[in-house]
Design an enzyme around this catalytic site. Structure first.
Site, PDB file in Angstrom:
ATOM      1  N   ASP A  55     -17.594 -51.370   0.414  1.00  0.00           N
ATOM      2  CA  ASP A  55     -18.360 -51.738   1.604  1.00  0.00           C
ATOM      3  C   ASP A  55     -19.338 -50.602   1.855  1.00  0.00           C
ATOM      4  O   ASP A  55     -18.950 -49.516   2.286  1.00  0.00           O
ATOM      5  CB  ASP A  55     -17.405 -51.916   2.799  1.00  0.00           C
ATOM      6  CG  ASP A  55     -18.147 -52.117   4.128  1.00  0.00           C
ATOM      7  OD1 ASP A  55     -19.384 -52.243   4.121  1.00  0.00           O
ATOM      8  OD2 ASP A  55     -17.468 -52.143   5.177  1.00  0.00           O
ATOM      9  N   LYS A  99     -29.137 -47.515   4.958  1.00  0.00           N
ATOM     10  CA  LYS A  99     -29.046 -48.944   4.630  1.00  0.00           C
ATOM     11  C   LYS A  99     -30.163 -49.757   5.298  1.00  0.00           C
ATOM     12  O   LYS A  99     -30.588 -50.782   4.785  1.00  0.00           O
ATOM     13  CB  LYS A  99     -27.676 -49.463   5.072  1.00  0.00           C
ATOM     14  CG  LYS A  99     -27.385 -50.906   4.700  1.00  0.00           C
ATOM     15  CD  LYS A  99     -25.937 -51.238   5.036  1.00  0.00           C
ATOM     16  CE  LYS A  99     -25.575 -52.679   4.772  1.00  0.00           C
ATOM     17  NZ  LYS A  99     -24.155 -52.934   5.078  1.00  0.00           N
ATOM     18  N   GLU A 122     -21.009 -59.732   3.129  1.00  0.00           N
ATOM     19  CA  GLU A 122     -19.948 -59.109   3.922  1.00  0.00           C
ATOM     20  C   GLU A 122     -19.036 -60.144   4.602  1.00  0.00           C
ATOM     21  O   GLU A 122     -17.812 -60.017   4.544  1.00  0.00           O
ATOM     22  CB  GLU A 122     -20.557 -58.147   4.951  1.00  0.00           C
ATOM     23  CG  GLU A 122     -21.091 -56.882   4.276  1.00  0.00           C
ATOM     24  CD  GLU A 122     -22.028 -56.060   5.153  1.00  0.00           C
ATOM     25  OE1 GLU A 122     -22.098 -56.321   6.361  1.00  0.00           O
ATOM     26  OE2 GLU A 122     -22.688 -55.158   4.615  1.00  0.00           O
ATOM     27  N   ASP A 158     -19.306 -59.646  13.334  1.00  0.00           N
ATOM     28  CA  ASP A 158     -19.308 -58.275  12.812  1.00  0.00           C
ATOM     29  C   ASP A 158     -20.104 -57.348  13.727  1.00  0.00           C
ATOM     30  O   ASP A 158     -21.334 -57.378  13.745  1.00  0.00           O
ATOM     31  CB  ASP A 158     -19.903 -58.278  11.387  1.00  0.00           C
ATOM     32  CG  ASP A 158     -19.852 -56.897  10.732  1.00  0.00           C
ATOM     33  OD1 ASP A 158     -19.613 -55.892  11.430  1.00  0.00           O
ATOM     34  OD2 ASP A 158     -20.065 -56.824   9.497  1.00  0.00           O
TER      35      ASP A 158
HETATM   36  P1  ADP Z   1     -20.843 -50.204   9.995  1.00  0.00           P
HETATM   37  O1  ADP Z   1     -20.391 -51.526   9.507  1.00  0.00           O
HETATM   38  O2  ADP Z   1     -22.075 -50.284  10.851  1.00  0.00           O
HETATM   39  O3  ADP Z   1     -20.964 -49.181   8.940  1.00  0.00           O
HETATM   40  P2  ADP Z   1     -18.181 -49.765  11.241  1.00  0.00           P
HETATM   41  O4  ADP Z   1     -17.660 -51.126  11.065  1.00  0.00           O
HETATM   42  O5  ADP Z   1     -17.515 -48.675  10.511  1.00  0.00           O
HETATM   43  O6  ADP Z   1     -19.750 -49.667  11.058  1.00  0.00           O
HETATM   44  O7  ADP Z   1     -18.127 -49.469  12.821  1.00  0.00           O
HETATM   45  C1  ADP Z   1     -18.484 -48.241  13.358  1.00  0.00           C
HETATM   46  C2  ADP Z   1     -18.406 -48.338  14.864  1.00  0.00           C
HETATM   47  O8  ADP Z   1     -17.084 -48.671  15.275  1.00  0.00           O
HETATM   48  C3  ADP Z   1     -18.777 -47.048  15.566  1.00  0.00           C
HETATM   49  O9  ADP Z   1     -19.668 -47.306  16.636  1.00  0.00           O
HETATM   50  C4  ADP Z   1     -17.431 -46.574  16.094  1.00  0.00           C
HETATM   51  O10 ADP Z   1     -17.576 -45.794  17.270  1.00  0.00           O
HETATM   52  C5  ADP Z   1     -16.747 -47.883  16.406  1.00  0.00           C
HETATM   53  N1  ADP Z   1     -15.304 -47.738  16.528  1.00  0.00           N
HETATM   54  C6  ADP Z   1     -14.449 -47.201  15.638  1.00  0.00           C
HETATM   55  N2  ADP Z   1     -13.180 -47.195  16.134  1.00  0.00           N
HETATM   56  C7  ADP Z   1     -13.246 -47.732  17.389  1.00  0.00           C
HETATM   57  C8  ADP Z   1     -12.297 -48.003  18.417  1.00  0.00           C
HETATM   58  N3  ADP Z   1     -11.004 -47.682  18.275  1.00  0.00           N
HETATM   59  N4  ADP Z   1     -12.728 -48.573  19.557  1.00  0.00           N
HETATM   60  C9  ADP Z   1     -14.024 -48.882  19.724  1.00  0.00           C
HETATM   61  N5  ADP Z   1     -14.974 -48.661  18.796  1.00  0.00           N
HETATM   62  C10 ADP Z   1     -14.594 -48.084  17.643  1.00  0.00           C
HETATM   63 MG    MG Z   2     -19.941 -53.036   8.324  1.00  0.00          MG
END
Ligand code: ADP
Ligand code: MG
Length: 622
Positions: free
Chosen positions: A23, A86, A186, A210
């Site tokens: 991912d 990205k 995704e 998502d």
């Molecule tokens: P991406 O797909 O954009 O790379 P992710 O799916 O990894 O991102 O999500 C990242 C986001 O998730 C960040 O904004 C992070 O702060 C949030 N996040 C991670 N853990 C938690 C949580 N326990 N509660 C709320 N938000 C969270």
């Molecule tokens: Mg993602």
């Protein structure tokens, strides 16, 4: 002797190179594989954590760091720290110039139409190279954790990525030394992680929600016979968990009476506040109050206030869900499953509002920030041939084409083309004043369409009346990564357009594909002669049509003898047509051609002479 390698990490015999699922996220990236118990698992190399922040830092001595270490430099060295790359993958400067302020590093290009580059120090990097560095880090972590070579991968991209963005992702993989077996959407991967789509008998409609760090998208998918089709996508590429953090930080700034202009000059404090806000947000996913001090600032937040702060943003995502349903021409009642993806769906309010909107429990049993990588690993396993029960297309197993004159197959996308792929060809009309054109789409290897499988038929209507051969009809076949074939027909002079979509793999089994290929081999010789006969017949029919039209329009230019000869030769050709002897047909075509060629020249001469007198002759020459 076959080489047997043993996976030291798992202690099991490894038949082949492992294929990992990756991912490659805007905020975080991660890599997963299928463990010996056949379960997908994310890789946590040497306890460094599962998530690798998608951040690359370039140090003063040319040292490059990726992930958590690089993230530290976002505050102290923003110009040399690349995040959110990205967003730039496969994009031109024209695509991104409206939000260049978003980036703290330099995004440039001299030529607005070509792909962007990023300037770090006095060096230029392409987003492909930068993404390649992130992928290389993931590859190395996987190799280290699994103690084996990793050379093959499945990489995911958002469903809304276009061809250029998908190609850029593939190229990034190549740079990292990975053979990218498949680019997967995704939402498709997330569904696979929940086992949705693994049963070829099941037909389901799924909503995948998502909400990541900086982007939000919702996709409506339909699964049929193990084939995923994206019915619609919607979202906002600038809405995510970062907005929640910002809302919290702003709230604290207000509560503590912090001077905003002063704060604007203190980048480190701004960033520290943001990080504290993120910490509070995460804490509030499992407790009801956050209360900490940062320097002299009280960072207090209870869940109720937090939910008030983020409510407008979450409402926005629900509106997107509504739009996605509308575009898919569906209602909430049509959705069988809802899958939650992205770290931000850990927030209670998000879960609750999405579940309320769809009126059902949502899938959040797996970690939402891991689910895409886990699904990519499942897809990798399918490609490795470990789950032979499902047919997930990588190449198109049969040629795709259209019917041309005489029932012949004209192949547009040959079999074994890698998907996604695109191809097209130009056609024209065969009759004067023809305003409709039938387009019949087939799949198979045989020369005659009647031996192939019909996929679709439609009519391009409203072609302006023109002489035969004048309209230019472009027919394009676009076969996407999910195996959906889009057929577009456009008449270029008028812009008249028609489009249909089909699923070539629908209802086809491996056995049938094999049978069709075998048939094409055993019948190859017969097919070639059949094709040659049809081509001769088609040519003859066109010739007869043209000559008869000629006699109607320009008969007065011929002597009686010439007219009679022409009619007689035409009759002979007609007789030859029904003989089924292609050589005889060709001979008669030549005879008629030789007889009538001088007449055509005569008409030309008359046309020119008349035109020079300033008059035009009816019918004219074409
Ligand atoms: P991406 O797909 O954009 O790379 P992710 O799916 O990894 O991102 O999500 C990242 C986001 O998730 C960040 O904004 C992070 O702060 C949030 N996040 C991670 N853990 C938690 C949580 N326990 N509660 C709320 N938000 C969270
Ligand atoms: Mg993602």
């Amino acid at each position: 002797m076959a080489k047997v390698s043993i996976n030291l990490a798992t202690g099991s015999i490894q038949k082949e190179d492992i294929i990992v699922g990756i991912d490659l996220g805007t905020t975080n990236s991660l890599v997963a594989f299928i463990d010996p118990d056949k379960n997908p698992r994310v890789i946590n190399d040497a306890g460094k954590g599962v998530l690798v922040p998608s951040v690359v830092h370039f140090g003063p001595t040319g040292d490059i760091t990726v992930g958590n270490e690089a993230k530290e430099f976002l505050i102290s060295d923003p110009q040399n720290t690349i995040f959110s790359v990205k967003r730039l993958l496969g994009r031109s400067y024209a695509d991104v110039k409206d939000y260049q302020n978003f980036f703290s590093y330099k995004v440039i290009d001299d030529d607005t139409e070509s792909l962007v580059k990023i300037k770090v120090g006095d060096k230029f990097y392409t987003p492909i190279e930068l993404s390649g560095l992130i992928l290389k880090e993931l590859k190395e972590r996987a190799e280290h954790a699994l103690k084996t070579n990793v050379t093959r991968a499945v990489i995911t991209v958002p469903a809304y990525f276009n061809d250029s963005q998908r190609q850029a992702t593939r190229d990034a993989g190549k740079l990292a030394g990975l053979d990218v077996l498949r680019i997967v959407n995704e939402p498709t991967a997330a569904s696979l992680a929940y086992g949705l789509g693994l049963n070829p008998e099941e037909t389901k409609t799924i909503a995948v929600y998502d909400l990541g760090g900086g982007t939000f998208d919702v996709s409506i998918l339909q699964i049929q016979n193990g084939i995923f089709e994206v019915l619609s996508t919607n979202g906002d590429t600038f809405l995510g968990g970062d907005d929640f953090d910002r809302a919290i930080a702003d709230y604290w700034i207000e509560k503590n009476n912090i001077d905003k202009t002063e704060l604007a000059n203190n980048r480190e404090l701004t960033q520290a506040l943001r990080l504290k806000a993120e910490e509070a947000k995460k804490a509030l996913s499992h407790q009801s109050l956050f209360n900490e001090k940062l320097c002299e600032i009280w960072c207090t937040l209870d869940r109720e206030t937090f939910e008030k702060l983020i409510l407008p943003k979450v409402q926005q995502t629900i509106a997107s869900c509504q739009n996605a349903l509308k575009d898919a021409k569906l209602t909430v009642a049509d959705i069988d499953e809802v899958v939650m993806v992205g770290g931000s769906t850990r927030t209670d309010l998000v879960k609750k509002m999405v579940s309320d909107f769809f009126g059902r429990d949502v899938h959040n049993e797996l970690n939402p920030d891991e689910v895409v990588a886990l699904g990519a690993a499942v897809q990798a396993d399918v490609l490795a041939g470990n789950r032979s029960d499902i047919l997930l297309l990588d190449v198109t197993p049969l040629s795709l084409g259209i019917e041309t004159m005489g029932g012949l197959m004209d192949t547009i996308i040959p079999r074994n083309s890698k998907i996604p792929t695109k191809a097209g060809r130009q056609y024209t009309t065969s009759k004067d004043g023809q305003v409709n054109m039938k387009i019949a789409v087939y799949q198979g290897e045989r020369d005659l369409i009647k031996e192939n499988r019909k996929l679709a038929e439609f009519e391009l209507k409203g072609i302006p009346a023109m002489p035969a051969g004048f309209p230019k009809v472009d027919i394009n076949f676009i076969l996407n990564a999910d195996g959906i074939l889009k057929i577009q027909a456009i008449e270029l002079r008028s812009g008249v357009k028609q489009e249909v979509e089909v699923k070539p793999a629908y209802g086809i089994t491996d056995d049938l594909v094999e049978q069709m290929l075998m048939d094409s081999i055993t019948n190859a010789k017969d097919d070639v002669s059949a094709r040659m006969l049809i081509e001769a017949k088609t040519e003859a029919e066109q010739m007869i049509y043209t000559v008869e039209r000629f006699l109607e329009k320009n008969g007065q230019l011929l002597s009686e003898q010439e007219t009679n000869d022409t009619k007689q030769y035409t009759e002979t050709l007609k007789a030859a047509l029904s003989s089924g002897d292609k050589d005889l047909i060709h001979a008669k075509i030549d005879e008629l051609n030789n007889l009538t060629r001088p007449f055509a020249e005569r008409v030309m001469d008359v046309a020119i002479a008349t035109a020079m007198k300033g008059k035009s002759i009816e019918g004219g020459t074409e």
